[in-house]
Design an enzyme around this catalytic site. Structure first.
Site, PDB file in Angstrom:
ATOM      1  CB  SER A 148      -0.847  -0.020   1.280  1.00 20.27           C
ATOM      2  OG  SER A 148      -1.429   1.228   1.552  1.00 20.27           O
ATOM      3  CE1 TYR A 161      -5.217  -1.504   4.259  1.00 19.42           C
ATOM      4  CE2 TYR A 161      -3.958   0.493   3.804  1.00 19.42           C
ATOM      5  CZ  TYR A 161      -4.614  -0.650   3.344  1.00 19.42           C
ATOM      6  OH  TYR A 161      -4.645  -0.938   2.003  1.00 19.42           O
TER       7      TYR A 161
HETATM    8  P1  NAP Z   1     -11.895  -4.827  -1.235  1.00 17.78           P
HETATM    9  O1  NAP Z   1     -12.590  -4.345  -2.437  1.00 17.78           O
HETATM   10  O2  NAP Z   1     -12.434  -4.493   0.108  1.00 17.78           O
HETATM   11  O3  NAP Z   1     -11.656  -6.415  -1.317  1.00 17.78           O
HETATM   12  C1  NAP Z   1     -11.006  -7.066  -0.266  1.00 17.78           C
HETATM   13  C2  NAP Z   1     -11.041  -8.539  -0.497  1.00 17.78           C
HETATM   14  O4  NAP Z   1     -10.422  -9.200   0.604  1.00 17.78           O
HETATM   15  C3  NAP Z   1     -12.456  -9.062  -0.577  1.00 17.78           C
HETATM   16  O5  NAP Z   1     -12.519  -9.968  -1.660  1.00 17.78           O
HETATM   17  C4  NAP Z   1     -12.653  -9.789   0.743  1.00 17.78           C
HETATM   18  O6  NAP Z   1     -13.445 -10.942   0.597  1.00 17.78           O
HETATM   19  C5  NAP Z   1     -11.235 -10.263   1.034  1.00 17.78           C
HETATM   20  N1  NAP Z   1     -11.029 -10.562   2.436  1.00 17.78           N
HETATM   21  C6  NAP Z   1     -11.009  -9.701   3.484  1.00 17.78           C
HETATM   22  N2  NAP Z   1     -10.766 -10.360   4.625  1.00 17.78           N
HETATM   23  C7  NAP Z   1     -10.610 -11.672   4.287  1.00 17.78           C
HETATM   24  C8  NAP Z   1     -10.331 -12.837   5.024  1.00 17.78           C
HETATM   25  N3  NAP Z   1     -10.159 -12.811   6.342  1.00 17.78           N
HETATM   26  N4  NAP Z   1     -10.244 -14.026   4.360  1.00 17.78           N
HETATM   27  C9  NAP Z   1     -10.415 -14.065   3.034  1.00 17.78           C
HETATM   28  N5  NAP Z   1     -10.677 -12.992   2.270  1.00 17.78           N
HETATM   29  C10 NAP Z   1     -10.786 -11.806   2.891  1.00 17.78           C
HETATM   30  O7  NAP Z   1     -10.410  -4.304  -1.245  1.00 17.78           O
HETATM   31  P2  NAP Z   1      -9.446  -3.929  -2.462  1.00 17.78           P
HETATM   32  O8  NAP Z   1      -9.457  -2.471  -2.563  1.00 17.78           O
HETATM   33  O9  NAP Z   1      -9.714  -4.775  -3.635  1.00 17.78           O
HETATM   34  O10 NAP Z   1      -8.074  -4.330  -1.768  1.00 17.78           O
HETATM   35  C11 NAP Z   1      -7.413  -5.556  -2.001  1.00 17.78           C
HETATM   36  C12 NAP Z   1      -6.044  -5.474  -1.344  1.00 17.78           C
HETATM   37  O11 NAP Z   1      -5.344  -4.354  -1.876  1.00 17.78           O
HETATM   38  C13 NAP Z   1      -6.100  -5.251   0.173  1.00 17.78           C
HETATM   39  O12 NAP Z   1      -5.019  -5.922   0.767  1.00 17.78           O
HETATM   40  C14 NAP Z   1      -5.921  -3.745   0.290  1.00 17.78           C
HETATM   41  O13 NAP Z   1      -5.414  -3.364   1.519  1.00 17.78           O
HETATM   42  C15 NAP Z   1      -4.948  -3.491  -0.819  1.00 17.78           C
HETATM   43  N6  NAP Z   1      -4.903  -2.113  -1.321  1.00 17.78           N
HETATM   44  C16 NAP Z   1      -6.032  -1.477  -1.763  1.00 17.78           C
HETATM   45  C17 NAP Z   1      -5.917  -0.197  -2.288  1.00 17.78           C
HETATM   46  C18 NAP Z   1      -7.076   0.594  -2.816  1.00 17.78           C
HETATM   47  O14 NAP Z   1      -6.913   1.794  -3.040  1.00 17.78           O
HETATM   48  N7  NAP Z   1      -8.218   0.008  -3.049  1.00 17.78           N
HETATM   49  C19 NAP Z   1      -4.680   0.411  -2.328  1.00 17.78           C
HETATM   50  C20 NAP Z   1      -3.568  -0.261  -1.840  1.00 17.78           C
HETATM   51  C21 NAP Z   1      -3.701  -1.524  -1.341  1.00 17.78           C
HETATM   52  P3  NAP Z   1     -14.840 -11.143   1.367  1.00 17.78           P
HETATM   53  O15 NAP Z   1     -15.800 -10.424   0.537  1.00 17.78           O
HETATM   54  O16 NAP Z   1     -14.986 -12.611   1.342  1.00 17.78           O
HETATM   55  O17 NAP Z   1     -14.691 -10.559   2.716  1.00 17.78           O
HETATM   56  C1  GCO Z   2      -7.065   5.181   3.046  1.00 21.74           C
HETATM   57  C2  GCO Z   2      -7.103   4.180   1.945  1.00 21.74           C
HETATM   58  C3  GCO Z   2      -5.768   3.540   1.663  1.00 21.74           C
HETATM   59  C4  GCO Z   2      -5.755   2.818   0.381  1.00 21.74           C
HETATM   60  C5  GCO Z   2      -4.485   2.251  -0.088  1.00 21.74           C
HETATM   61  C6  GCO Z   2      -3.498   3.276  -0.485  1.00 21.74           C
HETATM   62  O1  GCO Z   2      -8.009   5.250   3.820  1.00 21.74           O
HETATM   63  O2  GCO Z   2      -6.077   5.928   3.109  1.00 21.74           O
HETATM   64  O3  GCO Z   2      -8.093   3.243   2.056  1.00 21.74           O
HETATM   65  O4  GCO Z   2      -4.988   3.257   2.661  1.00 21.74           O
HETATM   66  O5  GCO Z   2      -6.732   1.839   0.358  1.00 21.74           O
HETATM   67  O6  GCO Z   2      -3.961   1.241   0.704  1.00 21.74           O
HETATM   68  O7  GCO Z   2      -2.419   2.677  -1.112  1.00 21.74           O
END
Ligand code: NAP
Ligand code: GCO
Length: 267
Positions: A148, A161
């Site tokens: 992240s 986080y």
């Molecule tokens: P999201 O839309 O909330 O999806 C998260 C996924 O994780 C869902 O499929 C959820 O499945 C699964 N999950 C959560 N807890 C779980 C558990 N205990 N066991 C199995 N599955 C679980 O999030 P996203 O934005 O796609 O993020 C995916 C990853 O990228 C995360 O690690 C997040 O921190 C990271 N990330 C996101 C962003 C962003 O801007 N969106 C940026 C940087 C990093 P269920 O529906 O089954 O709960």
């Molecule tokens: C926030 C965001 C993030 C992003 C992501 C950034 O509240 O700042 O949710 O932390 O999801 O991980 O890279």
């Protein structure tokens, strides 16, 4: 020595992407599947599983779905055995499942803090631990940890986080250090701000129809001047899963439209 685009092919590989029923995990699994890998994914509930199987089929991706909470070590070990029986040995693991809780630190309970760390930092250890012995035996493996901006930066309300994602960057380096000699590459992808359900509350329209102040803040803070899309992560994921990155190890590839390079707009 010659170079072939086959270096990017995942033909014949098996990839397991955690939490890939939707969002970033789904897009990464779609990309790895398009590059030739057989896909296994897990999520926590039947409802998301059924919808995801339809979504993968609509994209022409053959994916097997499993219900498994990645914090449950016994369930993860069982899942790995099942995937290997169904599809074959796991060549690629993507630790994608994750959650965020946006709560000011002085108001956050230790229980909430632990839950975030459990899913975002302990679970990648559990999942990696479950596939590493097989990877050592076969003499190759790829582990990609979804990090992240918060692996590098802090901000209000995301203490758990940020601590977890900072830790995940170091777990990435440590897996590289500990298992690199077995031809296992462990790298991270550090997505910038990506439009998914996780960030939906930060993009909600205001009652007067205007954009959320955080939405405006992020667009101003990103040299690309936009939110990322899940598609933006596809190429980097294929690269890190493929032989094209066989000497890239312990690295976090930030896919952030330039956020980390930028001091911010001058007033
Ligand atoms: P999201 O839309 O909330 O999806 C998260 C996924 O994780 C869902 O499929 C959820 O499945 C699964 N999950 C959560 N807890 C779980 C558990 N205990 N066991 C199995 N599955 C679980 O999030 P996203 O934005 O796609 O993020 C995916 C990853 O990228 C995360 O690690 C997040 O921190 C990271 N990330 C996101 C962003 C962003 O801007 N969106 C940026 C940087 C990093 P269920 O529906 O089954 O709960
Ligand atoms: C926030 C965001 C993030 C992003 C992501 C950034 O509240 O700042 O949710 O932390 O999801 O991980 O890279």
């Amino acid at each position: 020595m010659s170079f072939s685009m086959n270096a990017f092919s995942l033909q014949g590989k098996v990839a397991w992407v955690t939490g890939a029923a939707y969002g970033i995990g789904f897009a990464i699994a779609e990309a790895l599947g398009t590059a030739g890998a057989k896909i296994a994914f897990n999520c926590r509930g039947e409802k998301h599983l059924d919808a995801a199987l339809k979504d993968y089929a609509a994209k022409g991706i053959e994916a097997r779905g499993y219900i498994c909470d990645v914090t449950d070590e016994a369930a993860v070990a069982e899942l790995v055995g099942q995937v290997e029986r169904d599809l074959g040995p796991i060549d690629i693991l993507v630790n994608n499942a994750g959650i965020i809780k946006r709560i000011p630190m002085h108001e956050m309970s230790a229980e909430d803090y632990r839950q975030v760390v459990d899913i975002d930092l302990v679970a990648p250890f559990i999942c990696a631990k479950a596939v590493i012995p097989g990877m050592i035996e076969r003499g190759h493996g790829k582990i990609i940890n979804i990090c992240s901006m918060m692996s590098e930066l802090g901000r209000e309300t995301v203490s758990a986080y940020a601590a977890a994602k900072g830790g995940l960057k170091m777990l990435t380096r440590n897996i590289c250090s500990e298992y690199g000699e077995h031809n296992i590459q462990c790298n991270g992808i550090g997505p910038g701000y990506i439009a998914t359900p996780q960030t939906a509350p930060l993009r909600e329209r205001q009652p007067d129809g205007s954009r959320h102040p955080f939405d405006q803040f992020i667009v101003a803070k990103t040299p690309a001047a936009r939110w990322g899309t899940t598609e933006d992560l596809m190429g980097p994921a294929v690269f890190l899963a493929s032989d094209a990155s066989n000497f890239v190890n312990g690295h976090v590839l930030y896919v952030d439209g330039g956020i980390l390079a930028y001091i911010g707009k001058q007033p």
